[in-house]
Design a protein around this motif. Structure first.
Motif, PDB file in Angstrom:
ATOM      1  N   LYS A   1       0.813  -1.227   0.000  1.00  0.00           N
ATOM      2  CA  LYS A   1       0.000   0.000   0.000  1.00  0.00           C
ATOM      3  C   LYS A   1       0.841   1.270   0.000  1.00  0.00           C
ATOM      4  O   LYS A   1       0.455   2.262  -0.629  1.00  0.00           O
ATOM      5  N   THR A   2       1.984   1.240   0.689  1.00  0.00           N
ATOM      6  CA  THR A   2       2.761   2.463   0.864  1.00  0.00           C
ATOM      7  C   THR A   2       4.058   2.450   0.069  1.00  0.00           C
ATOM      8  O   THR A   2       4.375   3.421  -0.628  1.00  0.00           O
ATOM      9  N   VAL A   3       4.834   1.386   0.154  1.00  0.00           N
ATOM     10  CA  VAL A   3       6.098   1.350  -0.578  1.00  0.00           C
ATOM     11  C   VAL A   3       5.825   1.276  -2.074  1.00  0.00           C
ATOM     12  O   VAL A   3       6.264   2.130  -2.851  1.00  0.00           O
ATOM     13  N   ALA A   4       5.073   0.249  -2.489  1.00  0.00           N
ATOM     14  CA  ALA A   4       4.702   0.171  -3.914  1.00  0.00           C
ATOM     15  C   ALA A   4       3.623   1.183  -4.248  1.00  0.00           C
ATOM     16  O   ALA A   4       3.590   1.730  -5.357  1.00  0.00           O
ATOM     17  N   GLY A   5       2.703   1.400  -3.289  1.00  0.00           N
ATOM     18  CA  GLY A   5       1.752   2.491  -3.444  1.00  0.00           C
ATOM     19  C   GLY A   5       0.428   2.162  -4.075  1.00  0.00           C
ATOM     20  O   GLY A   5      -0.221   3.049  -4.634  1.00  0.00           O
ATOM     21  N   VAL A   6      -0.046   0.895  -3.993  1.00  0.00           N
ATOM     22  CA  VAL A   6      -1.331   0.562  -4.610  1.00  0.00           C
ATOM     23  C   VAL A   6      -2.286  -0.004  -3.571  1.00  0.00           C
ATOM     24  O   VAL A   6      -1.909  -0.799  -2.718  1.00  0.00           O
ATOM     25  N   SER A   7      -3.540   0.420  -3.664  1.00  0.00           N
ATOM     26  CA  SER A   7      -4.581  -0.085  -2.775  1.00  0.00           C
ATOM     27  C   SER A   7      -5.933   0.222  -3.409  1.00  0.00           C
ATOM     28  O   SER A   7      -6.043   1.127  -4.250  1.00  0.00           O
TER      29      SER A   7
ATOM     30  N   ILE B   1      -8.759   2.806  -8.031  1.00  0.00           N
ATOM     31  CA  ILE B   1      -7.481   2.420  -7.431  1.00  0.00           C
ATOM     32  C   ILE B   1      -6.776   3.664  -6.915  1.00  0.00           C
ATOM     33  O   ILE B   1      -6.765   4.706  -7.585  1.00  0.00           O
ATOM     34  N   LEU B   2      -6.196   3.566  -5.749  1.00  0.00           N
ATOM     35  CA  LEU B   2      -5.346   4.630  -5.234  1.00  0.00           C
ATOM     36  C   LEU B   2      -3.895   4.254  -5.495  1.00  0.00           C
ATOM     37  O   LEU B   2      -3.443   3.178  -5.101  1.00  0.00           O
ATOM     38  N   VAL B   3      -3.194   5.138  -6.179  1.00  0.00           N
ATOM     39  CA  VAL B   3      -1.761   4.959  -6.431  1.00  0.00           C
ATOM     40  C   VAL B   3      -1.044   6.078  -5.684  1.00  0.00           C
ATOM     41  O   VAL B   3      -1.098   7.243  -6.109  1.00  0.00           O
ATOM     42  N   GLN B   4      -0.404   5.729  -4.575  1.00  0.00           N
ATOM     43  CA  GLN B   4       0.220   6.750  -3.732  1.00  0.00           C
ATOM     44  C   GLN B   4       1.498   6.184  -3.089  1.00  0.00           C
ATOM     45  O   GLN B   4       1.550   5.931  -1.894  1.00  0.00           O
ATOM     46  N   PRO B   5       2.542   6.008  -3.878  1.00  0.00           N
ATOM     47  CA  PRO B   5       3.787   5.495  -3.311  1.00  0.00           C
ATOM     48  C   PRO B   5       4.467   6.552  -2.439  1.00  0.00           C
ATOM     49  O   PRO B   5       4.424   7.743  -2.738  1.00  0.00           O
ATOM     50  N   VAL B   6       5.095   6.064  -1.372  1.00  0.00           N
ATOM     51  CA  VAL B   6       5.835   6.942  -0.475  1.00  0.00           C
ATOM     52  C   VAL B   6       7.254   6.397  -0.376  1.00  0.00           C
ATOM     53  O   VAL B   6       7.525   5.481   0.401  1.00  0.00           O
TER      54      VAL B   6
ATOM     55  N   CYS C   1       2.342  -1.180 -11.248  1.00  0.00           N
ATOM     56  CA  CYS C   1       2.838   0.108 -10.771  1.00  0.00           C
ATOM     57  C   CYS C   1       4.326  -0.030 -10.476  1.00  0.00           C
ATOM     58  O   CYS C   1       4.718  -0.893  -9.676  1.00  0.00           O
ATOM     59  N   ARG C   2       5.147   0.804 -11.118  1.00  0.00           N
ATOM     60  CA  ARG C   2       6.598   0.767 -10.909  1.00  0.00           C
ATOM     61  C   ARG C   2       7.110   2.196 -10.720  1.00  0.00           C
ATOM     62  O   ARG C   2       6.677   3.104 -11.429  1.00  0.00           O
ATOM     63  N   TRP C   3       8.006   2.337  -9.772  1.00  0.00           N
ATOM     64  CA  TRP C   3       8.634   3.641  -9.617  1.00  0.00           C
ATOM     65  C   TRP C   3      10.120   3.485  -9.323  1.00  0.00           C
ATOM     66  O   TRP C   3      10.572   2.438  -8.853  1.00  0.00           O
ATOM     67  N   GLU C   4      10.863   4.534  -9.615  1.00  0.00           N
ATOM     68  CA  GLU C   4      12.274   4.575  -9.276  1.00  0.00           C
ATOM     69  C   GLU C   4      12.692   6.013  -9.036  1.00  0.00           C
ATOM     70  O   GLU C   4      12.090   6.954  -9.574  1.00  0.00           O
ATOM     71  N   VAL C   5      13.684   6.168  -8.197  1.00  0.00           N
ATOM     72  CA  VAL C   5      14.276   7.483  -7.957  1.00  0.00           C
ATOM     73  C   VAL C   5      15.541   7.566  -8.792  1.00  0.00           C
ATOM     74  O   VAL C   5      16.478   6.777  -8.618  1.00  0.00           O
ATOM     75  N   ARG C   6      15.571   8.505  -9.721  1.00  0.00           N
ATOM     76  CA  ARG C   6      16.691   8.660 -10.640  1.00  0.00           C
ATOM     77  C   ARG C   6      17.618   9.774 -10.158  1.00  0.00           C
ATOM     78  O   ARG C   6      17.388  10.418  -9.129  1.00  0.00           O
TER      79      ARG C   6
END
Length: 895
Positions: free
Chosen positions: A783-789, A798-803, A824-829
């Motif tokens: 829910k928080t790291v990946a950010g989906v719930s 769908i709530l997409v809210q990665p932290v 859902c995929r995220w990265e810090v560049r």
């Protein structure tokens, strides 16, 4: 890219197949492909075509609706044994263009009426006042007089667990069938297509082996009890055959069948299986009598009372072997024992594919989860032997236990030499459909998620259990209550947990006070552990149906469980004068607080009544919402009014004007923050700050048990301290989530310190290395790291809210929603660029909240592939420092 959506699959009652439906009006769902995935596609209408059995006309129904999940059955109700062909197409997009038709799916009903059963219950009356019941073999030889058989169905169940054969071939790939239910109320039966197994124009044999399973075996701890449900195993079988011309022939279990004791001497859940090949009768399950089979030694069976319980086709998948694992090493212990290490703590059985030993010799396999002092660590098993024994008749044997299972990583082998190539482990569990995956840049966090997944697999075997290895393996209500949100992301649990809830309500509501048992099915003696009301555990009556509704959008689960929910709150909760919990009642509370002594797992820092009261306010609010959904207007008013009164009373009782909390523990603070038990903004901020201070003061080590652990990281995130949540997650000193991983854990432990740093096993009697409850942290990963719930029940919205935070630089989650695959995929560049890639399935939409965003409601996206970028410093405030006395500040290091 296609301009319209593509339907990928149909399902009925959220099951994966339409074969063996147990209701006459099955609801229909369809999912959409996300490759190709049209942009902004939403359904506006659908067509359903149905071809009924023995009807040449095709029914077509056009419905204006956006709904594609659990839509009503549009035709006349199905009848017992009836089949139908179903296909669907959907309309959508800006031009409302129809999709291609889905493939035809076949649906077939089982026996829907008790009158459909012609079979008799048969048994062999062998009284055995002590010890396990020896498995029984049943057989019946018959001829089919009508020629070829295009359709044959076997409907079968047992008091015990069974394996059926037709002409020597195993029927189906199910294990431990028909599973464990509350046998006095509900008894599952199995339905098999056996058309290909029959021999036309020849003699045929149906044979069934029945063992005691959960029905008659020893169940429970401290020695447990035998024959909880009965002391006689029984079989009910009905084989129905039909020709193309409509001629029918039925073979039923009755007094004409014969029986013989099995070559399996005993097969118990806790103690294991004993098999003697010297007593085998070759060909017993076939239509030919091969030597040394002696049909004259078989005796006629006895008919017995047909079960009074409801016979049901479960909506849950069966138990199957789902994976085979080879050993990683063979260990020789200091005492010269040979131990096979499979490298993974698992649930299932060991198999020896080619056992060649002299006639009369025996191989003994003893199972355990860990080693201690370089020897097999069996003390946590308590009085469970967890030992299989096979005696050879001199011929090569492919052997594995048939009616038992174990929780193990290590197998000690006596009287035979194991190698890396001559023994395997077969993983067994209820064969649920995998629906969720998580991965991130941090290897140990990935291992934590993998450990929780393995613990779920091991403890979802027919029912959701607490542990799979020792003399317990019971359906503890508190464990599944806290883990259900995580479980329902990983796998489709709707059928299995929905069925289990039926048993819970059956056993709960036969009690005038509507207090659920702490384990379901309930096999604990009232003399040993009387039924008494408990928060968290008994709150499963409300919170588990609510979790299933959130994940699958099935309002029927709320409707069916409503009497159980209202019964618990109206009659079960033992209240004081202020309508909160009676202060004098013992509460399990924050069970397994890390500071609790090994022999006192309930001795927690947080007062049990405070925990119970927080839960009571929470579940009262939830039941008020459920009453609204179901249109129970009088109850809605009553529960919502009570909620506000209880919340105010809770605040008066436990919260100071400044927002300080009586008890001032991490669990107490997490409860009030996640359950929204505070109204004043200053109080909320003060509670969040107090929680943050406590986490820093504890040097980021876990300070919570059953009640606080599922909530602590959520509470920190909600109160504006996500870096503290990440820091807790990544802590390696005991107690922490990472500590077991540093000790080589491959599943979630029952205690934070089930194994001590020196490699010795926790001295407490209650020590397991495979419990999923404390693995509920993975819900925060999803829910928080990946950010989906789910923002709306069933993942339609769908709530997409990665932290992002900690040392995690990327994460991804994949979830097979009821509408299609969400990715859902995220990265810090470089340069603090946060980049998000999102795939939203057709007929659903997502609200995206990027890190540092204000949460603008206008950022909605419908189906398709989407990308977002923003600037966000995920390392701000990292790593947070522990709160230490000045002379100890140098101790605060983080690697």
């Amino acid at each position: 890219m296609s301009s319209t959506a593509v339907i990928s699959s149909l399902s009925f009652e959220q099951g994966s197949t339409g074969f063996g439906i147990g209701i006459s009006n099955p609801r229909i769902s369809w999912r959409f492909k996300t490759d190709p995935n049209p942009k902004d596609w939403e359904q506006t209408a659908y067509d359903i075509e149905i071809t009924r059995e023995r009807c040449s006309d095709t029914e077509r129904y056009h419905v204006q609706s956006t709904n594609s999940v659990l839509v009503p059955w549009p035709s006349q109700p199905l009848k017992s044994r009836e089949t139908a062909q179903v296909r669907v197409r959907a309309y959508g997009g800006t031009d409302s263009v129809p999709t291609e038709w889905s493939n035809w799916s076949t649906i077939e009903c089982g026996l829907l009426d008790r009158k459909d059963w012609k079979a008799r219950a048969i048994t062999v009356s062998v009284k055995q006042p002590e010890g396990p019941l020896r498995p029984i073999r049943f057989r019946k030889t018959f001829s089919f007089p009508f020629g070829s058989v295009p359709r044959a169905r076997l409907y079968i169940t047992s008091l015990g667990v069974f394996q059926a054969y037709i002409n020597g071939v195993p029927v189906g790939d199910h294990f431990m069938a028909p599973g464990w239910t509350s046998y006095h109320h509900r008894l599952n039966y199995e339905m098999f297509d056996v058309s290909s197994l029959l021999r036309y124009g020849e003699s045929n044999t149906i044979a069934v082996e029945v063992a005691e399973g959960w029905y008659a075996t020893r169940l429970g701890f401290h020695g447990g009890r035998r024959y909880v449900y009965g002391d006689e195993m029984a079989l009910i079988a009905q084989l129905e055959m039909q020709t193309a011309n409509g001629d029918e022939h039925v073979v039923i279990s009755d007094a004409t069948w014969k029986s013989h004791q099995s070559a399996i001497i005993s097969s118990e859940l806790y103690d294991g299986e004993v098999y003697n090949a010297l007593e085998e009768q070759t060909g017993w399950n076939n239509h030919t009598f091969n030597a040394p089979f002696n049909s004259e030694s078989w005796s006629f069976v006895q008919e017995t009372d047909f079960p009074k319980a409801e016979l049901v086709l479960s909506n849950a998948p069966p138990v199957r072997v789902t994976q085979t694992i080879k050993p990683t090493q063979i260990i020789t212990t200091p005492s010269n024992k040979k131990i096979v290490d499979f490298g993974q703590n698992l649930v299932g059985r060991a198999r020896i594919p080619k056992l060649n030993i002299p006639s009369g010799d025996s191989v003994i396999l003893t199972h355990a989860e860990v080693l201690e002092n370089q020897e097999l660590g069996t003390r946590p098993l308590r009085v469970a032997k967890c030992t299989d024994k096979v005696t050879s008749a001199g011929d090569e044997l492919d052997w594995a236990p048939r009616f038992s299972f174990h929780g193990f990583r290590y197998v000690q082998v006596d009287n035979w030499t194991p190698t890396l190539d001559n023994i395997v482990a077969e993983v067994m569990h209820t064969d649920l459909t995998r629906t969720g995956w998580f991965d991130c840049s941090h290897a140990m966090i990935n291992q934590l998620h993998e450990n929780a997944t393995w613990s779920m697999r091991g403890n979802f075997l027919s029912i959701p259990t607490d542990c799979p290895q020792r003399d317990e393996r019971l359906g503890w209500t508190g464990d599944i209550q806290v883990f259900a949100p995580s479980a329902s992301f990983l796998y489709n649990t709707s059928g299995m947990l929905g069925d289990w809830l039926k048993d819970l309500s059956s056993e709960q509501l036969e009690n005038a006070n509507a207090v659920p048992p702490l384990v379901v099915p309930n096999v604990i003696s009232e003399e040993f552990w009387p039924t008494f009301p408990q928060a968290i555990w008994d709150d499963v009556t409300i919170l588990l149906p609510w979790t299933l509704y959130q994940n699958y959008g099935d309002i029927d689960i709320l409707r069916k469980q409503y009497p159980s929910m209202t019964g618990w709150l109206d009659r079960g909760v033992q209240r004081g004068p202020d309508r909160l919990w009676d202060d004098n009642l013992f509460q399990l509370g924050d069970w397994l607080d890390p500071t609790a002594p090994p022999d006192q797992p309930g001795n927690a820092r947080t007062d049990g009544t405070l925990v119970a009261d927080a839960y009571l306010v929470h579940v009262t609010r939830v039941l008020g919402d459920i009453s609204t959904i179901l249109g129970e207007l009088a109850d809605e008013t009553r529960y919502k009014t009570e909620y506000h009164k209880l919340k105010l009373r809770f605040q008066e009782k436990y919260v100071s004007h400044e927002g300080w909390l009586v008890g001032d523990t991490q669990t107490a603070l997490a409860l009030v923050l996640v359950f929204d038990l505070l109204d004043d903004a200053d109080q909320i901020a003060a509670a969040g700050a107090r929680l943050a201070r406590s986490v820093r003061k504890s040097k980021f080590q876990v300070s919570t048990g059953f009640a606080g652990t599922p909530l602590i990281t959520h509470a920190l995130t909600r109160s504006g301290h996500p870096q503290l949540a990440y820091r807790m997650l990544q802590e390696k000193n005991c107690p922490s989530w990472m500590y077991p991983i540093t000790m080589g854990a491959t599943t979630i432990w029952e205690r934070w310190d089930s194994m001590l740093p020196d490699g010795s096993i926790n001295p407490g009697e209650m020590t397991s290395f495979n419990h999923y409850a404390l693995g509920s942290i993975i819900n925060w990963l999803h829910k928080t790291v990946a950010g989906v719930s789910p923002l709306e029940p069933g993942w339609r919205h769908i709530l997409v809210q990665p932290v992002p935070g900690g040392t995690v630089t990327s994460a991804q989650a994949i979830h097979e929603t009821p509408y299609g695959r969400l990715e859902c995929r995220w990265e810090v560049r470089e340069g603090n660029e946060f980049h998000l890639e999102l795939i939203v399935p057709p007929n659903s939409k997502a609200r995206i909240v990027l890190p540092g965003d204000s949460g603008d409601d206008s950022r909605w996206r419908r189906s398709g592939r989407h990308e977002f970028s923003t600037r966000f410093d995920s390392q701000a405030g990292w790593p947070p420092k522990a709160l230490l006395p000045p002379m100890f500040e140098a101790e605060d290091t983080f690697v």
